[in-house]
Design an enzyme around this catalytic site. Structure first.
Site, PDB file in Angstrom:
ATOM      1  N   GLU A  73      72.920  15.723 -30.603  1.00  0.00           N
ATOM      2  CA  GLU A  73      73.199  16.268 -29.441  1.00  0.00           C
ATOM      3  C   GLU A  73      73.822  15.403 -28.608  1.00  0.00           C
ATOM      4  O   GLU A  73      73.476  14.317 -28.385  1.00  0.00           O
ATOM      5  CB  GLU A  73      72.023  16.631 -28.899  1.00  0.00           C
ATOM      6  CG  GLU A  73      72.222  17.413 -27.292  1.00  0.00           C
ATOM      7  CD  GLU A  73      70.895  17.903 -26.674  1.00  0.00           C
ATOM      8  OE1 GLU A  73      69.978  17.158 -26.432  1.00  0.00           O
ATOM      9  OE2 GLU A  73      70.790  19.059 -26.370  1.00  0.00           O
ATOM     10  N   LYS A 108      57.719  18.576 -11.424  1.00  0.00           N
ATOM     11  CA  LYS A 108      58.319  17.512 -11.049  1.00  0.00           C
ATOM     12  C   LYS A 108      60.025  17.976 -11.438  1.00  0.00           C
ATOM     13  O   LYS A 108      60.296  17.982 -12.421  1.00  0.00           O
ATOM     14  CB  LYS A 108      57.997  16.102 -12.040  1.00  0.00           C
ATOM     15  CG  LYS A 108      58.714  14.998 -11.739  1.00  0.00           C
ATOM     16  CD  LYS A 108      58.861  13.960 -12.664  1.00  0.00           C
ATOM     17  CE  LYS A 108      60.025  13.667 -13.314  1.00  0.00           C
ATOM     18  NZ  LYS A 108      61.289  13.565 -12.677  1.00  0.00           N
ATOM     19  N   GLY A 110      63.589  19.199 -21.523  1.00  0.00           N
ATOM     20  CA  GLY A 110      64.183  17.911 -21.648  1.00  0.00           C
ATOM     21  C   GLY A 110      64.622  17.455 -23.028  1.00  0.00           C
ATOM     22  O   GLY A 110      64.732  18.207 -23.903  1.00  0.00           O
ATOM     23  N   SER A 111      64.743  16.048 -23.082  1.00  0.00           N
ATOM     24  CA  SER A 111      65.206  15.548 -24.394  1.00  0.00           C
ATOM     25  C   SER A 111      64.040  15.607 -25.446  1.00  0.00           C
ATOM     26  O   SER A 111      62.795  15.465 -25.156  1.00  0.00           O
ATOM     27  CB  SER A 111      65.678  14.155 -24.446  1.00  0.00           C
ATOM     28  OG  SER A 111      64.647  13.372 -23.797  1.00  0.00           O
ATOM     29  N   GLY A 136      60.297  14.538 -25.180  1.00  0.00           N
ATOM     30  CA  GLY A 136      59.171  15.525 -25.741  1.00  0.00           C
ATOM     31  C   GLY A 136      57.976  15.019 -26.693  1.00  0.00           C
ATOM     32  O   GLY A 136      56.943  15.295 -26.516  1.00  0.00           O
ATOM     33  N   GLU A 192      60.565  22.631 -24.247  1.00  0.00           N
ATOM     34  CA  GLU A 192      61.929  23.109 -24.599  1.00  0.00           C
ATOM     35  C   GLU A 192      62.935  21.849 -24.720  1.00  0.00           C
ATOM     36  O   GLU A 192      63.166  21.248 -23.746  1.00  0.00           O
ATOM     37  CB  GLU A 192      62.571  23.960 -23.309  1.00  0.00           C
ATOM     38  CG  GLU A 192      61.598  25.263 -23.300  1.00  0.00           C
ATOM     39  CD  GLU A 192      61.657  26.349 -24.414  1.00  0.00           C
ATOM     40  OE1 GLU A 192      62.803  26.210 -25.165  1.00  0.00           O
ATOM     41  OE2 GLU A 192      60.705  26.849 -24.380  1.00  0.00           O
ATOM     42  N   CYS A 228      71.673  23.370 -22.861  1.00  0.00           N
ATOM     43  CA  CYS A 228      70.906  23.049 -24.072  1.00  0.00           C
ATOM     44  C   CYS A 228      71.250  23.890 -25.266  1.00  0.00           C
ATOM     45  O   CYS A 228      71.313  23.411 -26.259  1.00  0.00           O
ATOM     46  CB  CYS A 228      69.374  23.273 -23.671  1.00  0.00           C
ATOM     47  SG  CYS A 228      68.834  24.805 -23.012  1.00  0.00           S
TER      48      CYS A 228
HETATM   49  P1  NAP Z   1      65.110  13.892 -20.149  1.00  0.00           P
HETATM   50  O1  NAP Z   1      65.239  12.499 -20.068  1.00  0.00           O
HETATM   51  O2  NAP Z   1      63.895  14.211 -21.391  1.00  0.00           O
HETATM   52  O3  NAP Z   1      64.220  14.015 -18.824  1.00  0.00           O
HETATM   53  C1  NAP Z   1      63.729  15.432 -18.555  1.00  0.00           C
HETATM   54  C2  NAP Z   1      62.589  15.256 -17.674  1.00  0.00           C
HETATM   55  O4  NAP Z   1      61.615  14.525 -18.031  1.00  0.00           O
HETATM   56  C3  NAP Z   1      63.231  14.593 -16.140  1.00  0.00           C
HETATM   57  O5  NAP Z   1      62.445  15.038 -15.094  1.00  0.00           O
HETATM   58  C4  NAP Z   1      62.642  13.272 -16.517  1.00  0.00           C
HETATM   59  O6  NAP Z   1      62.422  12.485 -15.205  1.00  0.00           O
HETATM   60  C5  NAP Z   1      61.465  13.364 -17.151  1.00  0.00           C
HETATM   61  N1  NAP Z   1      60.895  12.364 -18.036  1.00  0.00           N
HETATM   62  C6  NAP Z   1      61.459  11.013 -18.536  1.00  0.00           C
HETATM   63  N2  NAP Z   1      60.750  10.354 -19.036  1.00  0.00           N
HETATM   64  C7  NAP Z   1      59.428  10.951 -19.062  1.00  0.00           C
HETATM   65  C8  NAP Z   1      58.229  10.391 -19.533  1.00  0.00           C
HETATM   66  N3  NAP Z   1      57.835   9.362 -20.123  1.00  0.00           N
HETATM   67  N4  NAP Z   1      57.313  11.654 -19.248  1.00  0.00           N
HETATM   68  C9  NAP Z   1      57.238  12.611 -18.553  1.00  0.00           C
HETATM   69  N5  NAP Z   1      58.362  12.846 -18.029  1.00  0.00           N
HETATM   70  C10 NAP Z   1      59.466  12.164 -18.171  1.00  0.00           C
HETATM   71  O7  NAP Z   1      66.242  14.755 -20.532  1.00  0.00           O
HETATM   72  P2  NAP Z   1      67.596  14.470 -19.567  1.00  0.00           P
HETATM   73  O8  NAP Z   1      68.580  13.619 -20.361  1.00  0.00           O
HETATM   74  O9  NAP Z   1      67.323  14.385 -18.311  1.00  0.00           O
HETATM   75  O10 NAP Z   1      68.110  16.064 -19.959  1.00  0.00           O
HETATM   76  C11 NAP Z   1      69.002  16.417 -21.015  1.00  0.00           C
HETATM   77  C12 NAP Z   1      67.970  17.092 -22.180  1.00  0.00           C
HETATM   78  O11 NAP Z   1      67.221  18.014 -21.868  1.00  0.00           O
HETATM   79  C13 NAP Z   1      69.146  17.441 -23.554  1.00  0.00           C
HETATM   80  O12 NAP Z   1      68.270  16.872 -24.678  1.00  0.00           O
HETATM   81  C14 NAP Z   1      68.851  18.909 -23.523  1.00  0.00           C
HETATM   82  O13 NAP Z   1      69.202  19.846 -24.511  1.00  0.00           O
HETATM   83  C15 NAP Z   1      67.553  19.092 -22.714  1.00  0.00           C
HETATM   84  N6  NAP Z   1      67.515  20.460 -22.072  1.00  0.00           N
HETATM   85  C16 NAP Z   1      66.705  21.544 -22.906  1.00  0.00           C
HETATM   86  C17 NAP Z   1      66.764  22.843 -22.357  1.00  0.00           C
HETATM   87  C18 NAP Z   1      65.985  23.962 -23.151  1.00  0.00           C
HETATM   88  O14 NAP Z   1      65.484  24.887 -22.788  1.00  0.00           O
HETATM   89  N7  NAP Z   1      65.537  23.888 -24.413  1.00  0.00           N
HETATM   90  C19 NAP Z   1      67.146  23.073 -21.315  1.00  0.00           C
HETATM   91  C20 NAP Z   1      67.915  21.995 -20.411  1.00  0.00           C
HETATM   92  C21 NAP Z   1      67.966  20.970 -21.164  1.00  0.00           C
HETATM   93  P3  NAP Z   1      63.762  11.645 -14.754  1.00  0.00           P
HETATM   94  O15 NAP Z   1      64.588  12.461 -14.123  1.00  0.00           O
HETATM   95  O16 NAP Z   1      63.171  10.510 -14.016  1.00  0.00           O
HETATM   96  O17 NAP Z   1      64.386  11.053 -16.038  1.00  0.00           O
END
Ligand code: NAP
Ligand code: MG
Length: 498
Positions: free
Chosen positions: A401, A194, A247-248, A252, A269, A303
């Site tokens: 963050e 996804k 993701g966030s 997570g 992650e 990230c």
């Molecule tokens: P996010 O809101 O957590 O979204 C990440 C993914 O999860 C998206 O595909 C999102 O879909 C999906 N998602 C949202 N709610 C969900 C649920 N209830 N169940 C399952 N999946 C769900 O993160 P973001 O704001 O898009 O991305 C930024 C974050 O990612 C930051 O915190 C960053 O640090 C982190 N990140 C970490 C790494 C690492 O390797 N450690 C790398 C890159 C980014 P939608 O697109 O529909 O929202």
């Protein structure tokens, strides 16, 4: 003003057609015909549409992945045959490098040169790296001691974990998809990917190339759609054996709850708030521009962005002024214009969220040493590269963050303080960089930092061989390396009485 960008013929054609879902080898509309708009973050304009998967589409793709796994469609090939297919994926990514880089530029707001010479070859190398691992997944033989007068042959073997749901964010769509798909497929899993709702384009193209390379129908499925429906259902689904999520931290934690039903395996992650630690003996001519790059690359939407700068008090002013001067001189604008140095944020919501954090820093008494303002009038989602100086430990901007081009700076006076600052100021533990010419101090600080990745005299260098992931609330498990591969396997022990 933004110079209008005319996409290449291939990309223009793709943008005119609606992006589909990949389910069981077919490119399909959503079951209810629903669509999501795809925005270009450099202009704020809708440039295409993608099918918005439904819960019914999740059912179909999980059923397809499950059937392909149970029928050994993928694991029935020899490891060498699977390795050759993954290698072919890498070749195809390279053959279509220009087109994929253009998609990544338009969809995720990355500079073309960064995508063409950074993410695209890196994604290809990821498939090559794991192509090589297909033939090297091994168990061990074991000596038993329990029953002295009997003979046994005992061994362990690694088996694929099964059907895996792979969920990624928008800040590195192609690379993050590859970091999950390549090891999952090398291990023999069947996958449902996804992509983030905002950035499906390069993942859909990757899916086409994977099918072209010979990944069988059902083994790779792609569902664009919303996290709260598609992501949530995948995570809850009783026929999914593992979720690998990037993701966030907030989402997570939701994933851990949703995965409880069938106790599926989970790797995460998550976010980061990575410190950049500059000692007084550091080579500042390198450290200062590197610190600026660590936070402003990809507009801070990385990230492992170096978002907390701790400089020794002897060099604090010089370092803060140096990074602020770089920030003030950066040319910000559309990702399609290669004369720009920093591109857009991904969306209006993200822009507003980051701006709110700057406001919070201002209210809590941070000094704005550079930037701090939205850049209006360009249609896209632009913000000035920002340096919040003279911050202190209790401020939200230091602890949380921001995921945007916002750096906090703070002085420290002794090496004993710095590990405390770096470790205790934030609940994250993803990465850190240390800048010093004293080799003993570098290793001592590296040992003291609670983070999954520590760089010395560099920041943000990734490599397929290097495990990538976090301590504390930055996640569970690792991407990349042999370590990531193992997370897509189950370990079986077999004891045979001779
Ligand atoms: P996010 O809101 O957590 O979204 C990440 C993914 O999860 C998206 O595909 C999102 O879909 C999906 N998602 C949202 N709610 C969900 C649920 N209830 N169940 C399952 N999946 C769900 O993160 P973001 O704001 O898009 O991305 C930024 C974050 O990612 C930051 O915190 C960053 O640090 C982190 N990140 C970490 C790494 C690492 O390797 N450690 C790398 C890159 C980014 P939608 O697109 O529909 O929202
Ligand atoms: Mg987009």
């Amino acid at each position: 003003m933004i110079k209008p960008y005319l996409p290449s013929t291939k990309v223009a054609k793709r943008l005119r057609t609606e992006q589909r879902l990949l389910i069981n080898g077919q490119w399909l509309r959503a079951s209810d015909g629903g669509l999501l708009d795809i925005y270009n973050p450099s202009t704020g304009a809708v440039m295409s549409q993608t099918a918005k998967a439904t819960v019914e589409d999740v059912e179909q793709s999980v059923a397809a992945a499950r059937a392909s796994f149970e029928q050994s469609v993928w694991t029935g090939l020899t490891p060498a045959q699977r390795g050759k297919i993954l290698w072919r994926v890498a070749d195809l990514i390279e053959q279509h490098a220009e087109e994929i880089a253009e998609l990544e530029m338009l969809d995720a707001g990355k500079f073309y040169a960064d995508a063409r010479h950074g993410e695209v070859p890196f994604a290809a190398e990821c498939f090559r790296y794991y192509a090589g691992w297909c033939t090297k997944i091994e168990g061990r033989t074991k000596q038993l001691s329990t029953i002295p007068d009997q003979r046994f042959h005992a061994y362990t073997q690694r088996e694929p974990v099964g059907v895996v749901a792979l969920i990624v964010p928008w800040n590195g769509p192609l690379v993050q998809a590859s970091w999950k798909l390549a090891p999952a497929l090398a291990a023999g899993c069947s996958c449902i990917m996804k992509p983030a709702a905002q950035t499906p384009l390069s993942t859909v193209r990757l899916g086409e190339l994977m099918i072209q390379a010979g990944v069988p129908a059902g083994v790779i499925n792609i569902l664009s759609g919303g996290g709260s429906e598609v992501g949530q259902r995948l995570t809850e689904h009783p026929a999914v054996d593992k979720v690998s999520f990037t993701g966030s931290t907030k989402v997570g934690k939701r994933i851990i709850d949703a995965a409880k039903g069938n106790l599926k395996k989970v790797s995460l992650e998550l976010g980061g708030k990575s410190p950049v630690i500059i000692y007084p003996d550091a080579d500042l001519t390198t450290a200062i521009p590197a610190a600026a790059h660590a936070i402003f690359a990809n507009a801070g939407q990385v990230c492992v962005a170096g978002s907390r700068l701790y400089a020794h008090e002897a060099v604090y002013q010089q370092v803060t002024d140096g990074v602020a001067a770089i920030a003030k001189n950066m040319k910000v604008g559309a990702a399609s214009d290669s004369s720009n140095e920093m591109g857009p944020l991904i969306s209006k919501e993200q822009l507003n969220r980051v701006y709110q954090m700057i406001e919070s820093g201002r209210k809590e008494g941070a000094r704005i040493a550079a930037g701090g303002e939205l850049i209006a009038n360009q249609g896209g989602y632009f913000l000035q590269p920002t340096v919040l100086a003279d911050t202190h430990h209790a401020m939200r901007v230091v602890k949380e963050e921001i995921f945007g081009p916002v750096l906090t700076t703070m002085p420290f006076s002794s090496e004993d303080d710095i590990a405390i600052y770096a470790n205790d100021n934030s609940e994250y533990g993803l990465a850190a960089s240390i800048w010093t010419r004293d080799i003993g101090l570098a290793h001592k600080t590296a040992a003291d930092i609670k983070a999954g990745l520590v760089w010395v005299n560099c920041h943000g260098i990734p490599d397929m061989a290097i495990p990538f992931g976090g301590y504390k609330q930055s996640g569970w498990g690792r991407e990349n390396g042999y370590e990531a591969l193992l997370q897509y396997t189950e370990l079986k022990s077999v004891i045979v009485k001779l």
